[in-house]
Motif scaffolding. Structure first.
Motif, PDB file in Angstrom:
ATOM      1  N   HIS A 181      -1.848  -1.226  -3.876  1.00 58.32           N
ATOM      2  CA  HIS A 181      -3.207  -0.451  -3.322  1.00 58.32           C
ATOM      3  C   HIS A 181      -2.661   0.885  -2.862  1.00 58.32           C
ATOM      4  O   HIS A 181      -1.860   0.995  -2.046  1.00 58.32           O
ATOM      5  CB  HIS A 181      -3.677  -1.235  -1.944  1.00 58.32           C
TER       6      HIS A 181
ATOM      7  N   ASN B 153      -4.695  -0.839  -7.632  1.00 59.93           N
ATOM      8  CA  ASN B 153      -5.011  -2.425  -8.216  1.00 59.93           C
ATOM      9  C   ASN B 153      -4.130  -2.971  -9.143  1.00 59.93           C
ATOM     10  O   ASN B 153      -4.542  -4.154  -9.693  1.00 59.93           O
ATOM     11  CB  ASN B 153      -6.604  -2.274  -8.549  1.00 59.93           C
TER      12      ASN B 153
ATOM     13  N   ASN C 140       0.854  -1.287   0.054  1.00 56.51           N
ATOM     14  CA  ASN C 140      -0.101  -0.072  -0.085  1.00 56.51           C
ATOM     15  C   ASN C 140       1.105   1.245  -0.130  1.00 56.51           C
ATOM     16  O   ASN C 140       1.768   1.390   0.655  1.00 56.51           O
ATOM     17  CB  ASN C 140      -0.825  -0.018   1.171  1.00 56.51           C
TER      18      ASN C 140
END
Lengths: 435, 435
Positions: free
Chosen positions: B184, B177, B142
């Motif tokens: 992310h 994605n 992330n």
């Protein structure tokens, strides 16, 4: 037999301060280091070992543990302290035989050697059964029979104390300095709360007679510390001092709740605090005043305690936790330096165990040497080798452990213990005890 | 491609509670787990792997780190906090190029994979340069461009913010994605103290527009927490809440000095506390109120922070320290259970990073799986497997790391990264930066 290590990085001291020789030579002759330099020696050695990419450091000292408790690793996890002891630990210990104790301790030695421990102080049973196995393994230990007086009104407790008191003397006579000094016999008094004044008097007398030193648990929990004050109107340290038990350089495990005055007494008497950060944290005992003790001149060493409350015997882990815990607890990033943490795990431990001939990679010192493989992602770049050792290194980075000039462990292989047989016996003993 | 693991011990959950299947089967088809049972499956798999003596667990999540800082490992050790930042860290960071950042982050991935990390949250630079390398490695991250406003009166600072603001949107559009969800994208706001209200308003607007979540540093040090109250008459958590920045499940790193009311807000908003015990201890920041946060219903995850303040990326070490630190700080051996510590390192981390399809070894979940070699002295006997994992295991016990059904690391070998080339580049970059 003599061996020369070449192309090694070597941790050395100059006037106490840690530094590093690069691509250097270290010679071992018999049990001693006889050469340390960046220049090649004139002398010829029987064997030459290339240590490129390896760092040589002094062996680590686990100054307080209970090795046979490996058999109890993880037992009773998650129970509160009293229930853990009385419902989980004691019932299994009651079933342990002398053979179990030897098997558990031998397996602990495998674990300790694999992560760089060369010397430890053990507290368990009458140590006579354990000594032959420890001598065979080649590791160093300070030990003795554990003296305790559970109930001065009960005959069984009095008899138990008498047996252990006799065992202490017997062990000292039979094993002190055995294995060229690898075994150092001492006086193991469990704690203030498992003794009475009369037994402490007798311990002090025997201690003086033989020039032994005391190893004991001191002020591990708040309640233990406060109950002693309630009983004797003095702290456990002051109580032991009154009987002269700190006079020969005692080793005091835990010291979580010691007072400032206790630390002054310890500094004056040359007593050692053994910090056991993992165990003290895990059991909720608290955080020992290590930085303050060092500032007051107390010798502070490091231990794992037993695996039942740790749950391993990894001195790199203890060194790492100790190094950062004082900073966090004191809200001060400089509360404990990397060197202070490393010293606790090495030279201070040897000092605590009265082994002044160990703890430094220097000519004339015993060859208790650990090699680390520094070619690992978590050990690069090498901007600060001491910081790598204390904050980044893992016990699993150890690739060789040597005691008194003898390699006991190298790249997963044990030289003095049949590891497979030892494991088979250990797992069978654990199964019989734990079901 | 499908693989069946057989003879494995497997960590599973029953109604949330951790248990273990013994000598069991786990099937992986593509990126997903499609079978977990003690009975053999009817289906035939392309490959069958014998995992005797191995334990399968969900991959670990490092929920807060700064991977390119591996290049700064150990730099400035022993300096007080402000001098460490301004005299040691910042001058090196100022010299770092985009290429250095990629090289440092790639080396960090080697270290993370070797000790079982399958997913992490990173905070460094404009992440666009890093994304292709991360995608190639196969690990999950992330990330986003780091938004900060050093000085609202300075044009360079305003320009910097605008560039990063644009980069945040660009990174989200280009990489959110990407790699079947392995990347992310989120909104990285450095901290309250490096923002102004106007920039927070704009962040909140973009966050809402794209449905992003915020990752930020919150109340790491006492002075930072108190200065925010001085500036805004509210805590950093309350300040972020006022702008709606906690509305989408924010990830708040550190939270050492958060108040009880802050924890209530976090619980209500579904925000995550990322506990970074090593870094918080080492830098003298303090000890976060983890047990209290859990009791109040806050999701608590775990991170290493950067290697400059840790000094490694070993989540087993963080899990271990976290597990015992709360007990010690609260003088309560039950303050944090082994399962709570394990959950922080795994399922809570995945939850924090909005990855509900990961974190459990169960049918239908992504195959993010770590295998541990349990045949080690420090992992025997197996009286309590969860206690072994949390209190005894080491990062070096990891023998396989799989992400989305693909083995990325196995027995010292990397499958997606040329480790030798990566190391050569890394050491050259470190040398150029550090001299």
């Amino acid at each position: 037999m003599s061996t020369l290590f070449k192309n090694a990085d070597i941790l050395v001291r100059k006037e106490g301060k840690i530094g590093f020789l690069r691509s250097a030579y270290l010679g071992v002759d018999g049990a001693y280091i006889d050469y340390v330099s960046e220049k090649a020696p004139a002398k010829e050695y029987n064997a030459v070992k290339d240590m490129s990419g390896k760092l040589l450091i002094p062996g680590l000292v686990n100054a307080h543990t209970h090795t046979p408790m490996t058999l109890l690793r993880g037992v009773g996890s998650g129970l509160p302290l009293q229930r853990w002891l009385f419902e989980a630990i004691f019932p299994v210990e009651d079933k342990m035989t002398a053979r179990d104790v030897v098997i558990g301790a031998r397996f602990a030695i495998l674990e300790m050697l694999a992560c760089g421990t060369t010397c430890y102080q053990d507290m368990y049973w009458d140590y006579g059964e354990l000594a032959p196995m420890v001598l065979e393994s080649g590791i160093k230990v300070n030990a003795g029979a554990v003296l305790q007086m559970n109930d001065p009104s009960a005959q069984w407790a009095k008899d138990f104390f008498e047996r252990r008191f006799a065992a202490t003397e017997r062990f000292f006579k039979e094993y002190n300095n055995a294995g060229d000094g690898r075994i150092h016999a001492n006086m193991q008094i469990h704690s203030e709360y498992l003794t009475v004044d009369e037994s402490l008097e007798r311990c002090a007398e025997m201690m003086q007679r033989y020039g032994m030193e005391v190893h004991t648990h001191i002020s591990e929990t708040r309640s233990e510390h406060e109950e002693c004050i309630g009983r004797h109107n003095e702290t456990p340290i002051a109580h032991f001092e009154r009987f002269g038990l700190l006079d020969t350089g005692a080793v005091c495990a835990h010291c979580v709740w010691v007072s400032d005055e206790d630390l002054d007494i310890m500094a004056r008497k040359g007593a050692t605090m053994v910090h056991n950060p993992s165990s003290n944290l895990k059991l909720g005992s608290g955080i020992a005043p290590v930085s303050k003790a060092i500032a007051k001149g107390v010798n502070v060493a490091l231990g794992t305690d037993g695996t039942a409350s740790n749950n391993n015997l990894n001195m790199f882990e203890e060194m790492h936790i100790a190094s950062i815990l004082q900073n966090g607890a004191n809200n001060d990033p400089l509360a404990l330096s990397a060197q202070e943490a490393f010293d606790m795990a090495t030279i201070n431990g040897y000092k605590a165990l009265h082994r002044d001939d160990c703890g430094e990679l220097a000519e004339g010192k015993k060859a208790d040497i650990v090699a680390l493989d520094m070619d690992k992602p978590h050990l690069l770049p090498d901007a600060d080798t001491l910081a790598l050792l204390v904050y980044s290194a893992q016990g699993s980075d150890v690739c060789m452990t040597m005691v008194d000039g003898k390699v006991l462990y190298e790249n997963g292989e044990y030289k003095t213990i049949d590891a497979e047989k030892c494991k088979t016996e250990y797992l069978a003993a654990a199964k019989a005890l734990l079901g």
